[in-house]
Scaffold this active site. Structure first.
Site, PDB file in Angstrom:
ATOM      1  N   GLY A 178       2.241  -0.797   4.690  1.00  0.00           N
ATOM      2  CA  GLY A 178       3.124   0.544   4.213  1.00  0.00           C
ATOM      3  C   GLY A 178       3.945   1.272   4.181  1.00  0.00           C
ATOM      4  O   GLY A 178       4.886   1.251   2.919  1.00  0.00           O
ATOM      5  N   GLU A 194      -5.557  -3.689  11.480  1.00  0.00           N
ATOM      6  CA  GLU A 194      -4.377  -2.620  10.778  1.00  0.00           C
ATOM      7  C   GLU A 194      -4.512  -2.034  12.098  1.00  0.00           C
ATOM      8  O   GLU A 194      -5.567  -0.710  12.238  1.00  0.00           O
ATOM      9  CB  GLU A 194      -5.014  -1.916   9.843  1.00  0.00           C
ATOM     10  CG  GLU A 194      -3.824  -2.258   8.732  1.00  0.00           C
ATOM     11  CD  GLU A 194      -3.794  -1.821   7.857  1.00  0.00           C
ATOM     12  OE1 GLU A 194      -2.429  -2.515   7.231  1.00  0.00           O
ATOM     13  OE2 GLU A 194      -3.858  -0.750   7.361  1.00  0.00           O
ATOM     14  N   ASN A 228       0.723  -1.012   0.408  1.00  0.00           N
ATOM     15  CA  ASN A 228       0.018  -0.007  -0.254  1.00  0.00           C
ATOM     16  C   ASN A 228       1.451   1.453   0.013  1.00  0.00           C
ATOM     17  O   ASN A 228       1.077   1.594   0.704  1.00  0.00           O
ATOM     18  CB  ASN A 228      -0.774  -0.216   1.342  1.00  0.00           C
ATOM     19  CG  ASN A 228      -2.840   0.910   1.478  1.00  0.00           C
ATOM     20  OD1 ASN A 228      -1.973   2.486   0.197  1.00  0.00           O
ATOM     21  ND2 ASN A 228      -2.314   1.389   2.458  1.00  0.00           N
ATOM     22  N   TRP A 229       1.066   1.641  -1.263  1.00  0.00           N
ATOM     23  CA  TRP A 229       1.556   3.114  -0.708  1.00  0.00           C
ATOM     24  C   TRP A 229       1.239   4.224  -1.138  1.00  0.00           C
ATOM     25  O   TRP A 229       2.019   5.008  -0.563  1.00  0.00           O
ATOM     26  CB  TRP A 229       2.631   3.117  -3.031  1.00  0.00           C
ATOM     27  CG  TRP A 229       2.847   2.129  -2.887  1.00  0.00           C
ATOM     28  CD1 TRP A 229       3.924   1.109  -2.607  1.00  0.00           C
ATOM     29  CD2 TRP A 229       4.102   2.174  -4.711  1.00  0.00           C
ATOM     30  NE1 TRP A 229       4.821   0.059  -3.309  1.00  0.00           N
ATOM     31  CE2 TRP A 229       4.310   0.339  -5.183  1.00  0.00           C
ATOM     32  CE3 TRP A 229       3.350   2.735  -5.323  1.00  0.00           C
ATOM     33  CZ2 TRP A 229       4.734   0.561  -5.990  1.00  0.00           C
ATOM     34  CZ3 TRP A 229       3.280   2.361  -7.039  1.00  0.00           C
ATOM     35  CH2 TRP A 229       4.781   1.197  -7.504  1.00  0.00           C
ATOM     36  N   LYS A 230      -0.051   4.337   0.238  1.00  0.00           N
ATOM     37  CA  LYS A 230      -0.382   5.431  -0.376  1.00  0.00           C
ATOM     38  C   LYS A 230      -0.368   6.298  -0.803  1.00  0.00           C
ATOM     39  O   LYS A 230      -0.315   6.764  -1.819  1.00  0.00           O
ATOM     40  CB  LYS A 230      -0.302   5.542   1.356  1.00  0.00           C
ATOM     41  CG  LYS A 230      -0.409   4.743   2.265  1.00  0.00           C
ATOM     42  CD  LYS A 230      -0.459   5.105   3.450  1.00  0.00           C
ATOM     43  CE  LYS A 230      -0.271   3.406   4.259  1.00  0.00           C
ATOM     44  NZ  LYS A 230      -0.447   3.683   6.239  1.00  0.00           N
ATOM     45  N   GLY A 282       2.165   3.133  10.882  1.00  0.00           N
ATOM     46  CA  GLY A 282       3.155   4.154  10.192  1.00  0.00           C
ATOM     47  C   GLY A 282       3.365   4.893  11.872  1.00  0.00           C
ATOM     48  O   GLY A 282       4.595   6.299  11.230  1.00  0.00           O
ATOM     49  N   GLU A 340      -6.986   5.639   7.826  1.00  0.00           N
ATOM     50  CA  GLU A 340      -6.200   7.150   7.295  1.00  0.00           C
ATOM     51  C   GLU A 340      -7.844   7.612   6.386  1.00  0.00           C
ATOM     52  O   GLU A 340      -7.731   8.432   6.228  1.00  0.00           O
ATOM     53  CB  GLU A 340      -4.870   6.576   6.481  1.00  0.00           C
ATOM     54  CG  GLU A 340      -4.229   6.377   7.267  1.00  0.00           C
ATOM     55  CD  GLU A 340      -2.989   6.167   5.955  1.00  0.00           C
ATOM     56  OE1 GLU A 340      -3.195   6.103   5.241  1.00  0.00           O
ATOM     57  OE2 GLU A 340      -2.370   5.590   7.034  1.00  0.00           O
ATOM     58  N   HIS A 361      -9.974   1.957   4.932  1.00  0.00           N
ATOM     59  CA  HIS A 361      -8.706   1.995   5.905  1.00  0.00           C
ATOM     60  C   HIS A 361      -8.687   3.167   6.779  1.00  0.00           C
ATOM     61  O   HIS A 361      -9.636   3.657   6.571  1.00  0.00           O
ATOM     62  CB  HIS A 361      -7.466   2.429   4.872  1.00  0.00           C
ATOM     63  CG  HIS A 361      -6.204   2.625   5.343  1.00  0.00           C
ATOM     64  ND1 HIS A 361      -5.848   3.716   6.014  1.00  0.00           N
ATOM     65  CD2 HIS A 361      -4.598   1.559   5.128  1.00  0.00           C
ATOM     66  CE1 HIS A 361      -4.343   2.817   6.305  1.00  0.00           C
ATOM     67  NE2 HIS A 361      -4.168   1.756   6.083  1.00  0.00           N
ATOM     68  N   SER A 377       3.266  -0.497  11.039  1.00  0.00           N
ATOM     69  CA  SER A 377       4.621  -1.181  10.848  1.00  0.00           C
ATOM     70  C   SER A 377       5.629  -2.023  10.562  1.00  0.00           C
ATOM     71  O   SER A 377       6.177  -2.419  11.243  1.00  0.00           O
ATOM     72  CB  SER A 377       4.992  -0.300  12.423  1.00  0.00           C
ATOM     73  OG  SER A 377       4.445   0.432  12.368  1.00  0.00           O
TER      74      SER A 377
END
Ligand code: 13P
Length: 228
Positions: free
Chosen positions: A209, A152, A7-9, A158, A87, A85, A188
């Site tokens: 991530g 998650e 997941n490159w965000k 992160g 985020e 997600h 992480s």
């Protein structure tokens, strides 16, 4: 062989960088999940890894400025889509919207990676509180077709603070008892801790991530995942 989902965000910042990173991570136990504008160019160069998207809308077409339909993703060659997600939940997505997205995307034939996980305040209250929180996030699910769940914990994303592998395995087992689908761990993960999660039978892979933006580090993780 277990799978790593990259997941490159909202990274990297240009198409050439995205294509370069995708070339480096194009392996059969990887899934590449770039930002929307890079889906097409990345798809063009992938030979082994399937493609994923980071979000999708629940309507098929119409006046929904800024949204992307499941069929549009399918036409681009996207196989997986992340929904819910943390985020995105932080930006206002609630369980009702997430439920609509999951049913539209799975019905369109996309494989959904539904993200769940508790915030730090719940984690601090203990296992029972976490369990209730996760149960509530999964309450709307009726169908297990085309579904993967990613656990998650929000406090682990992160932050460099990963969950204890035993705790992740326990929550993965709980999820499986509610709906019997593959469960991923995310938060992480890196080449140092990947083995401790991947060796758990309840955990089918990792949603990666930050470490997926570093091709060398991601390849180290891929090598570890190949062993399980
Ligand atoms: P990090 O691996 O950077 O903690 O991110 C995890 C994540 O949110 C994957 O979806």
């Amino acid at each position: 062989m277990k799978t790593l989902f990259a997941n490159w965000k909202m990274n990297p910042q240009s198409e050439p960088e995205a294509v370069k990173l995708a070339r480096a991570e194009d392996l059969k136990n990887a899934v590449i999940i770039p930002p929307f504008p890079f889906l097409g160019p990345v798809k063009k160069i992938l030979k082994q890894a399937p493609l994923g998207a980071q979000n999708v809308f629940y309507e098929e077409k119409g006046a929904y400025t800024g949204e992307v339909s499941p069929a549009m993703l399918k036409k681009l060659g996207v196989r997986y889509v992340i929904i819910g997600h943390s985020e995105r939940r932080r930006l206002g997505e609630d369980d009702a919207m997430i439920a609509k997205k999951v049913s539209a995307a799975t019905a369109a034939g996309l494989i959904v990676i539904l993200c769940v996980g508790e915030p730090a305040g719940i984690y601090k209250k203990g296992n029972r509180a976490t369990e209730l929180f996760i149960r509530k996030q999964l309450r709307f699910l009726k169908n297990k077709k085309n579904l993967i769940v990613a656990y998650e914990p929000i406090w682990a994303i992160g932050t460099g603070k990963n969950a204890h592998p035993e705790d992740a395995a326990r929550v993965a087992q709980l999820i499986k008892s509610i709906i019997s689908v593959p469960v991923l761990y995310g938060g992480s993960t890196n080449s140092k801790n990947a083995k401790s999660f991947l060796e758990k039978k309840e955990i089918s892979g990792l949603l990666v991530g930050g470490a997926s933006l570093d091709a060398k580090e991601f390849l180290r993780m891929i090598k570890i995942a190949e062993r399980f």
